[in-house]
Design a protein around this motif. Structure first.
Motif, PDB file in Angstrom:
ATOM      1  N   MET A 213     -11.996  10.548 -20.687  1.00 53.88           N
ATOM      2  CA  MET A 213     -12.639   9.246 -20.919  1.00 53.88           C
ATOM      3  C   MET A 213     -12.224   8.201 -19.886  1.00 53.88           C
ATOM      4  SD  MET A 213     -12.637   9.096 -25.097  1.00 53.88           S
ATOM      5  CE  MET A 213     -11.226   8.068 -25.090  1.00 53.88           C
ATOM      6  N   LYS A 214     -11.324   8.565 -18.969  1.00 54.43           N
ATOM      7  CA  LYS A 214     -10.820   7.624 -17.949  1.00 54.43           C
ATOM      8  C   LYS A 214     -10.226   6.376 -18.608  1.00 54.43           C
ATOM      9  CE  LYS A 214     -12.606  10.149 -14.584  1.00 54.43           C
ATOM     10  NZ  LYS A 214     -12.667  11.456 -15.183  1.00 54.43           N
ATOM     11  N   SER A 215      -9.412   6.613 -19.629  1.00 52.40           N
ATOM     12  CA  SER A 215      -8.812   5.494 -20.352  1.00 52.40           C
ATOM     13  C   SER A 215      -7.287   5.549 -20.381  1.00 52.40           C
ATOM     14  CB  SER A 215      -9.333   5.461 -21.796  1.00 52.40           C
ATOM     15  OG  SER A 215      -8.956   6.653 -22.461  1.00 52.40           O
ATOM     16  N   GLN A 216      -6.695   6.570 -19.813  1.00 52.08           N
ATOM     17  CA  GLN A 216      -5.243   6.739 -19.809  1.00 52.08           C
ATOM     18  C   GLN A 216      -4.822   7.366 -18.489  1.00 52.08           C
ATOM     19  OE1 GLN A 216      -3.794   5.899 -22.822  1.00 52.08           O
ATOM     20  NE2 GLN A 216      -1.712   6.145 -22.156  1.00 52.08           N
ATOM     21  N   ALA A 217      -3.721   6.868 -17.923  1.00 52.90           N
ATOM     22  CA  ALA A 217      -3.225   7.408 -16.658  1.00 52.90           C
ATOM     23  C   ALA A 217      -1.719   7.604 -16.742  1.00 52.90           C
ATOM     24  CB  ALA A 217      -3.561   6.460 -15.515  1.00 52.90           C
ATOM     25  N   SER A 218      -1.218   8.564 -15.959  1.00 53.04           N
ATOM     26  CA  SER A 218       0.223   8.801 -15.860  1.00 53.04           C
ATOM     27  C   SER A 218       0.641   8.615 -14.404  1.00 53.04           C
ATOM     28  CB  SER A 218       0.571  10.224 -16.301  1.00 53.04           C
ATOM     29  OG  SER A 218       0.291  10.398 -17.663  1.00 53.04           O
ATOM     30  N   LEU A 219       1.809   8.070 -14.226  1.00 51.58           N
ATOM     31  CA  LEU A 219       2.323   7.774 -12.894  1.00 51.58           C
ATOM     32  C   LEU A 219       2.726   9.062 -12.168  1.00 51.58           C
ATOM     33  CD1 LEU A 219       2.884   5.192 -11.301  1.00 51.58           C
ATOM     34  CD2 LEU A 219       5.154   5.176 -12.272  1.00 51.58           C
ATOM     35  N   PRO A 220       2.194   9.298 -10.953  1.00 51.59           N
ATOM     36  CA  PRO A 220       2.611  10.486 -10.197  1.00 51.59           C
ATOM     37  C   PRO A 220       4.074  10.383  -9.761  1.00 51.59           C
ATOM     38  CG  PRO A 220       0.593   9.553  -9.287  1.00 51.59           C
ATOM     39  CD  PRO A 220       1.129   8.573 -10.278  1.00 51.59           C
TER      40      PRO A 220
ATOM     41  N   TRP B  24       4.492  -0.432 -18.676  1.00 52.39           N
ATOM     42  CA  TRP B  24       5.497  -0.143 -17.646  1.00 52.39           C
ATOM     43  C   TRP B  24       5.503   1.350 -17.327  1.00 52.39           C
ATOM     44  CZ3 TRP B  24       6.378  -3.951 -14.786  1.00 52.39           C
ATOM     45  CH2 TRP B  24       6.499  -5.244 -15.292  1.00 52.39           C
ATOM     46  N   MET B  25       4.530   2.090 -17.824  1.00 51.22           N
ATOM     47  CA  MET B  25       4.237   3.481 -17.458  1.00 51.22           C
ATOM     48  C   MET B  25       5.450   4.416 -17.509  1.00 51.22           C
ATOM     49  SD  MET B  25       1.276   2.991 -14.651  1.00 51.22           S
ATOM     50  CE  MET B  25       0.558   4.558 -15.090  1.00 51.22           C
ATOM     51  N   LYS B  26       6.183   4.340 -18.574  1.00 48.29           N
ATOM     52  CA  LYS B  26       7.315   5.249 -18.831  1.00 48.29           C
ATOM     53  C   LYS B  26       8.361   5.225 -17.714  1.00 48.29           C
ATOM     54  CE  LYS B  26       4.534   8.194 -21.738  1.00 48.29           C
ATOM     55  NZ  LYS B  26       3.935   9.483 -21.962  1.00 48.29           N
ATOM     56  N   LEU B  27       8.620   4.020 -17.190  1.00 54.55           N
ATOM     57  CA  LEU B  27       9.660   3.865 -16.166  1.00 54.55           C
ATOM     58  C   LEU B  27      10.999   3.486 -16.791  1.00 54.55           C
ATOM     59  CD1 LEU B  27       7.745   2.039 -13.297  1.00 54.55           C
ATOM     60  CD2 LEU B  27       8.574   4.390 -13.320  1.00 54.55           C
ATOM     61  N   GLY B  28      11.079   3.514 -18.099  1.00 59.49           N
ATOM     62  CA  GLY B  28      12.323   3.169 -18.782  1.00 59.49           C
ATOM     63  C   GLY B  28      12.516   1.661 -18.907  1.00 59.49           C
ATOM     64  N   LEU B  29      11.443   0.898 -18.774  1.00 55.27           N
ATOM     65  CA  LEU B  29      11.509  -0.561 -18.880  1.00 55.27           C
ATOM     66  C   LEU B  29      10.821  -0.995 -20.168  1.00 55.27           C
ATOM     67  CD1 LEU B  29      10.413  -1.279 -15.209  1.00 55.27           C
ATOM     68  CD2 LEU B  29      12.736  -1.296 -16.090  1.00 55.27           C
ATOM     69  N   ARG B  30      11.464  -1.895 -20.884  1.00 61.66           N
ATOM     70  CA  ARG B  30      10.889  -2.383 -22.136  1.00 61.66           C
ATOM     71  C   ARG B  30      10.141  -3.677 -21.894  1.00 61.66           C
ATOM     72  NH1 ARG B  30      16.150  -2.413 -25.670  1.00 61.66           N
ATOM     73  NH2 ARG B  30      16.017  -4.434 -24.708  1.00 61.66           N
TER      74      ARG B  30
ATOM     75  N   SER C  60       0.872  -1.170   0.000  1.00 62.07           N
ATOM     76  CA  SER C  60       0.000   0.000   0.000  1.00 62.07           C
ATOM     77  C   SER C  60       0.909   1.221   0.000  1.00 62.07           C
ATOM     78  CB  SER C  60      -0.891   0.020   1.238  1.00 62.07           C
ATOM     79  OG  SER C  60      -1.881  -0.956   1.129  1.00 62.07           O
ATOM     80  N   LEU C  61       0.869   1.956  -1.090  1.00 60.49           N
ATOM     81  CA  LEU C  61       1.689   3.158  -1.217  1.00 60.49           C
ATOM     82  C   LEU C  61       0.849   4.377  -0.872  1.00 60.49           C
ATOM     83  CD1 LEU C  61       3.395   2.337  -4.647  1.00 60.49           C
ATOM     84  CD2 LEU C  61       4.236   1.821  -2.354  1.00 60.49           C
ATOM     85  N   SER C  62       1.497   5.375  -0.317  1.00 63.01           N
ATOM     86  CA  SER C  62       0.802   6.610   0.005  1.00 63.01           C
ATOM     87  C   SER C  62       1.065   7.620  -1.101  1.00 63.01           C
ATOM     88  CB  SER C  62       1.293   7.164   1.341  1.00 63.01           C
ATOM     89  OG  SER C  62       0.641   8.369   1.625  1.00 63.01           O
ATOM     90  N   CYS C  63      -0.013   8.092  -1.689  1.00 61.94           N
ATOM     91  CA  CYS C  63       0.073   9.090  -2.751  1.00 61.94           C
ATOM     92  C   CYS C  63      -0.807  10.263  -2.332  1.00 61.94           C
ATOM     93  CB  CYS C  63      -0.401   8.472  -4.063  1.00 61.94           C
ATOM     94  SG  CYS C  63      -0.184   9.521  -5.487  1.00 61.94           S
TER      95      CYS C  63
ATOM     96  N   ILE D 104       5.192   8.580  -6.265  1.00 62.20           N
ATOM     97  CA  ILE D 104       5.346   7.126  -6.065  1.00 62.20           C
ATOM     98  C   ILE D 104       6.174   6.460  -7.167  1.00 62.20           C
ATOM     99  CG2 ILE D 104       3.246   6.892  -4.692  1.00 62.20           C
ATOM    100  CD1 ILE D 104       1.909   5.718  -7.201  1.00 62.20           C
ATOM    101  N   ARG D 105       6.727   7.258  -8.056  1.00 58.97           N
ATOM    102  CA  ARG D 105       7.528   6.713  -9.166  1.00 58.97           C
ATOM    103  C   ARG D 105       8.686   5.818  -8.678  1.00 58.97           C
ATOM    104  NH1 ARG D 105       8.094   7.510 -14.543  1.00 58.97           N
ATOM    105  NH2 ARG D 105       6.361   8.950 -14.598  1.00 58.97           N
ATOM    106  N   PRO D 106       9.477   6.225  -7.668  1.00 59.30           N
ATOM    107  CA  PRO D 106      10.567   5.344  -7.215  1.00 59.30           C
ATOM    108  C   PRO D 106      10.060   4.006  -6.653  1.00 59.30           C
ATOM    109  CG  PRO D 106      10.883   7.570  -6.351  1.00 59.30           C
ATOM    110  CD  PRO D 106       9.530   7.530  -6.975  1.00 59.30           C
ATOM    111  N   ASP D 107       8.947   4.033  -5.915  1.00 60.97           N
ATOM    112  CA  ASP D 107       8.381   2.793  -5.379  1.00 60.97           C
ATOM    113  C   ASP D 107       7.875   1.890  -6.502  1.00 60.97           C
ATOM    114  OD1 ASP D 107       8.795   3.192  -2.609  1.00 60.97           O
ATOM    115  OD2 ASP D 107       7.079   4.562  -2.545  1.00 60.97           O
TER     116      ASP D 107
END
Length: 184
Positions: free
Chosen positions: A123-130, A90-96, A35-38, A133-136
């Motif tokens: 449309m609630k169809s796309q999300a970006s990582l805040p 992988w939400m643009k974390l630099g992972l292929r 459980s991450l805190s955002c 919590i990016r390092p977690d």
């Protein structure tokens, strides 16, 4: 669809739900949930490692790959209010998306109060990582990819026989005039 016992029909044909985490399969590994805190609000994260294909029938393997095959669905599955927002990324974390990580899946459940931080589109169809919590999320992604890679590669590894004495081997290999001979 399964959790709510929902049936959807198209032209009198009932659609079959697809579970990207293969929760009903006995060999799917649930890694430690977090459980991450955002912004002071809880975000639930559940990593999964799918079973090696040798633990499935051919039919199960084909169905488990989903509509896009096995490589494409790896990554984070972002849910908001039991609705899938973003599948397998992988939400643009630099992972292929790589072959040896294709068994890695992570369910991320966000509350609707964090729409602005996750930059959900209209449309609630796309999300970006805040950023908070990016390092977690990067740490979780690396851990689940590492475990998935171990499961994937374990079946392909060659186990060599080791022996402390030469008498254990029945055949001796000898080379004579360019030819290889085996002798008991």
């Amino acid at each position: 669809m399964e959790a709510r016992k929902l049936q959807i029909r198209v032209n009198h044909t009932c659609l079959v739900p697809w579970d990207p985490f293969l929760r009903s399969h006995g060999k799917t590994q649930l890694l430690v949930p977090e459980s991450l805190s955002c912004d002071g609000v809880k975000v639930d994260v559940q990593p999964y490692v799918l079973p090696h294909h040798s633990h499935m029938s051919q039919k199960e393997h084909t169905e488990a790959g989903g509509p896009a095959g096995w490589n494409d669905p790896q990554g984070f599955y972002v849910y908001r209010g039991n609705r899938l927002i973003q599948p397998g990324s992988w939400m643009k974390l630099g992972l292929r998306k790589e072959e040896h990580c294709k068994l890695a899946r992570v369910a991320v459940d966000i509350p609707n109060s964090l729409d602005h931080l996750w930059q959900l589109n209209v449309m609630k169809s796309q999300a970006s990582l805040p950023d908070e919590i990016r390092p977690d999320m990067r740490r979780i992604a690396r851990a689940v990819r590492s475990r998935a890679s171990e499961v994937y590669r374990h079946r392909g590894s060659v186990i060599t026989r080791s022996s402390s004495c030469a008498d254990d081997f029945v055949w001796m290999r000898k080379k004579k005039r360019g030819c290889v001979l085996y002798q008991i």
